[in-house]
Design an enzyme around this catalytic site. Structure first.
Site, short mmCIF file in Angstrom:
data_model
loop_
_atom_site.label_atom_id
_atom_site.label_comp_id
_atom_site.label_asym_id
_atom_site.label_seq_id
_atom_site.Cartn_x
_atom_site.Cartn_y
_atom_site.Cartn_z
N ASN A 212 82.55 42.14 -7.67
CA ASN A 212 81.16 42.35 -8.06
C ASN A 212 81.04 42.93 -9.15
O ASN A 212 81.94 43.07 -10.00
CB ASN A 212 80.92 43.46 -6.81
CG ASN A 212 81.66 44.54 -6.64
OD1 ASN A 212 81.80 45.65 -7.65
ND2 ASN A 212 82.63 44.56 -5.64
N ASP A 281 83.88 43.38 1.36
CA ASP A 281 84.09 43.27 2.68
C ASP A 281 84.82 42.30 3.27
O ASP A 281 85.59 42.38 4.54
CB ASP A 281 82.66 43.27 3.36
CG ASP A 281 82.02 44.58 3.21
OD1 ASP A 281 82.86 45.57 3.41
OD2 ASP A 281 80.69 44.74 3.02
N PRO A 309 89.99 45.10 5.62
CA PRO A 309 89.92 46.61 6.34
C PRO A 309 88.86 47.36 5.79
O PRO A 309 88.84 47.30 4.59
CB PRO A 309 91.44 46.98 6.02
CG PRO A 309 91.98 46.29 5.01
CD PRO A 309 91.30 45.02 4.95
N ASP A 310 88.25 48.21 6.41
CA ASP A 310 87.36 49.24 5.84
C ASP A 310 88.20 50.50 5.31
O ASP A 310 88.41 51.13 6.47
CB ASP A 310 86.27 49.66 7.27
CG ASP A 310 85.22 50.66 6.34
OD1 ASP A 310 85.57 51.35 5.53
OD2 ASP A 310 84.19 50.48 6.78
N PHE A 328 80.38 56.43 -0.98
CA PHE A 328 79.15 56.06 -1.66
C PHE A 328 78.48 54.99 -0.87
O PHE A 328 79.39 54.10 0.00
CB PHE A 328 79.41 55.43 -3.08
CG PHE A 328 79.36 56.39 -4.15
CD1 PHE A 328 80.46 57.37 -4.13
CD2 PHE A 328 78.61 56.47 -5.09
CE1 PHE A 328 80.42 58.41 -5.28
CE2 PHE A 328 78.54 57.38 -6.11
CZ PHE A 328 79.39 58.48 -6.34
N LYS A 342 76.82 54.78 7.62
CA LYS A 342 78.04 54.76 7.00
C LYS A 342 78.71 56.18 7.38
O LYS A 342 80.04 56.45 7.47
CB LYS A 342 77.93 54.10 5.72
CG LYS A 342 77.68 52.92 5.68
CD LYS A 342 77.58 52.45 4.42
CE LYS A 342 77.12 50.67 4.46
NZ LYS A 342 76.83 50.00 3.09
N LYS A 346 82.42 56.35 9.15
CA LYS A 346 83.65 56.45 8.35
C LYS A 346 84.10 57.90 8.36
O LYS A 346 84.89 58.24 7.72
CB LYS A 346 83.21 56.11 6.82
CG LYS A 346 82.70 54.53 6.74
CD LYS A 346 82.56 54.03 5.42
CE LYS A 346 81.61 52.63 5.36
NZ LYS A 346 82.32 51.69 4.84
O1 PMT Z 1 81.11 51.32 -11.07
P1 PMT Z 1 79.69 51.38 -11.81
O2 PMT Z 1 79.20 50.16 -12.46
O3 PMT Z 1 79.43 52.67 -12.26
O4 PMT Z 1 78.81 51.22 -10.28
C1 PMT Z 1 78.71 52.35 -9.44
C2 PMT Z 1 78.64 51.77 -7.97
C3 PMT Z 1 77.30 51.35 -7.68
C4 PMT Z 1 79.74 50.99 -7.44
C5 PMT Z 1 78.73 53.26 -6.97
O5 PMT Z 1 77.53 53.90 -7.19
C6 PMT Z 1 78.70 52.75 -5.37
O6 PMT Z 1 77.43 52.88 -5.03
N1 PMT Z 1 79.77 52.57 -4.80
C7 PMT Z 1 79.95 51.88 -3.62
C8 PMT Z 1 79.78 50.69 -3.49
C9 PMT Z 1 79.93 50.09 -1.93
O7 PMT Z 1 80.80 49.41 -2.05
O8 PMT Z 1 79.21 50.59 -1.25
P2 PMT Z 1 79.27 50.07 0.44
O9 PMT Z 1 78.05 50.53 0.99
O10 PMT Z 1 79.57 48.60 0.45
O11 PMT Z 1 80.41 50.89 1.07
C10 PMT Z 1 80.47 52.17 1.39
C11 PMT Z 1 81.35 53.02 1.19
O12 PMT Z 1 82.61 52.46 1.91
C12 PMT Z 1 82.00 53.07 -0.27
O13 PMT Z 1 82.38 54.38 -0.35
C13 PMT Z 1 83.20 52.02 -0.20
O14 PMT Z 1 84.25 52.38 -1.12
C14 PMT Z 1 83.79 51.85 1.19
N2 PMT Z 1 84.26 50.80 1.40
C15 PMT Z 1 83.60 49.69 1.72
C16 PMT Z 1 83.87 48.62 2.17
C17 PMT Z 1 85.42 48.38 2.53
N3 PMT Z 1 85.89 47.28 2.90
N4 PMT Z 1 86.26 49.48 2.46
C18 PMT Z 1 85.52 50.59 1.84
O15 PMT Z 1 86.49 51.63 1.70
#
Ligand code: PMT
Length: 405
Positions: A212, A281, A309-310, A328, A342, A346
């Site tokens: 991404n 994911d 895995p999450d 985030f 979330k 989490k």
């Molecule tokens: O790196 P930059 O270019 O500065 O961009 C910043 C950003 C947009 C990446 C950052 O601000 C941001 O939003 N990061 C989280 C992106 C994301 O993957 O969000 P999510 O909604 O898919 O995941 C939610 C949370 O679970 C996140 O804390 C993620 O790290 C975590 N996660 C998600 C999927 C997974 N399989 N395992 C995880 O731990």
């Protein structure tokens, strides 16, 4: 910022790039914040800004020559070295960065920087190609490892007509960075903070992967802010295009499974964990050992994905009392609703919700727009630099940490 730098002396080094036209404004803002300012310039800087302008706005003579007979100091070349509480080079060209990294001292500014014991801040400004060149990267890494700090560069239209990283930070951002250095809160001293940053890469074969747009900018801004506030910082980072911060421990990972392993190893020892990484994911069900060949005439290819895995949830399941977990959420619709789900799923104490459809927010930009959501409620924050959002997140993290049992 009024009076924030009262009684502080700042040496402003100016080098020869088009962004030098902003140096007088920087000096004015520093003076307005209460600082006493002296400028040291290179010959090339004077192609872009005049000595008289800098002298007038600073109220001090401008240092430019190594062998200046009007300088009363017996060793002119280092006469400024003990004068400042901080030294900022703005703009800092690729050339001065290279010289400082290699200890080259052949003019007034580079000798001053080499001899100076005060904190040094560089505000790089250059063409994107120079900024991303391996030599510049290596020089910056050397300097950051030695404790030299940087602000910016930002991205946008450059003087050469290119668009990309390399624009000098605005003067007010540079003043804020100096303020952070000289008036740093040390409220995270003694705490261990772990930040995840960047994108995971899910391999398909030796030459292809699923990923991404995460640059690592948000995670690195958090790491730098936590470091400056006194924390012992670990950064678990995936693929990034932003330059790594110095003064932090870096744990590189590639895939979500690598991230999972690293986090399971590291999370127990941390006081605050902030997960800004963009994690896939799903991964490919099979990683091919050889480059996949095109099947001529097939018209369509179906690849099987399996769930990763999450990681944040796994960290949440292991949460120990007193530990603060922050995630985030990068969302494109029903942002607050999805982020709040979330937060609960989490086991987080706070989630930073990004609406990544908004201009200036989300992936691979220098700014962000976010809402901080806790179990108690929500604070909507305006568009701001990632560094300033990082400070706001850490303010909340520190408050949550001190009120946790
Ligand atoms: O790196 P930059 O270019 O500065 O961009 C910043 C950003 C947009 C990446 C950052 O601000 C941001 O939003 N990061 C989280 C992106 C994301 O993957 O969000 P999510 O909604 O898919 O995941 C939610 C949370 O679970 C996140 O804390 C993620 O790290 C975590 N996660 C998600 C999927 C997974 N399989 N395992 C995880 O731990």
């Amino acid at each position: 910022m009024l009076n924030a730098l009262q009684g502080k002396r700042i040496i402003v080094g100016v080098t020869g790039g088009i962004a030098a036209y902003k140096a007088p404004l920087l000096v004015r803002l520093l003076v307005k914040a209460g600082a006493e300012v002296t400028c040291a310039v290179t010959d090339h800087a004077l192609q872009f800004v005049t000595e008289l302008t800098l002298e007038t706005v600073s109220g001090h003579r401008v240092y430019k020559e190594l062998f200046d007979r009007s300088n009363p100091h017996s060793t002119e070349h280092i006469s400024l070295k003990d004068w400042g509480d901080a030294l900022v080079v703005a703009p800092a060209t690729a050339n001065i960065i290279g010289k400082i990294a290699h200890g080259i001292a052949d003019d007034m500014l580079s000798t001053t920087v080499l001899a100076c014991k005060a904190p040094i801040l560089l505000a790089p400004a250059m063409n994107t190609g120079m900024w991303t060149a391996d030599a510049t990267r290596a020089n910056l890494k050397t300097l950051r490892d030695r404790g030299v700090q940087t602000v910016g560069p930002g991205s946008g239209m450059l003087a050469c007509g290119d668009s990309g990283d390399g624009r000098m930070s605005e003067p007010d951002e540079i003043v804020a960075a100096i303020d952070r250095i000289l008036n740093a809160k040390k409220d995270l001293s003694g705490l261990r903070v772990l930040v995840t940053a960047g994108a995971t890469r899910e391999r398909l074969d030796p030459v292809r992967f699923l990923t991404n747009d995460s640059s690592g900018k948000m995670g690195f801004a958090l790491a730098e802010a936590a470091r400056d506030r006194g924390a012992e910082v670990t950064v678990v980072r995936g693929s990034v295009s932003a330059a790594e911060p110095g003064g932090v421990r870096i744990v590189p990972v590639e895939s979500a499974l690598d991230l999972y392993d690293a986090m399971m190893r590291e999370c127990g020892a941390q006081d605050i964990i902030i997960q800004a990484a963009a994690v896939a994911d799903y991964r490919f069900a099979e990683i091919k050992g050889e480059k996949m060949k095109k099947q001529p005439g097939s018209g369509r290819l179906t690849l099987e994905l399996v769930e990763n895995p999450d990681v944040a949830k796994a960290v949440g399941d292991k949460k120990r009392p007193g530990q603060i977990l922050i995630g985030f959420a990068a969302e494109t619709n029903r942002v607050i609703e999805h982020a709040s789900e979330k937060l609960k799923a989490k086991n987080l104490d706070m989630i930073v919700a990004n609406d990544v459809t908004q201009p200036g927010a989300g992936f691979n930009v220098d700014t962000n727009i976010a809402a901080l959501i806790t179990r108690e409620g929500r604070t909507d924050l305006p568009l701001q630099t990632k560094r300033s959002l990082a400070e706001a997140i850490l303010d909340r993290a520190a408050a949550l940490y001190s009120s946790a049992d």
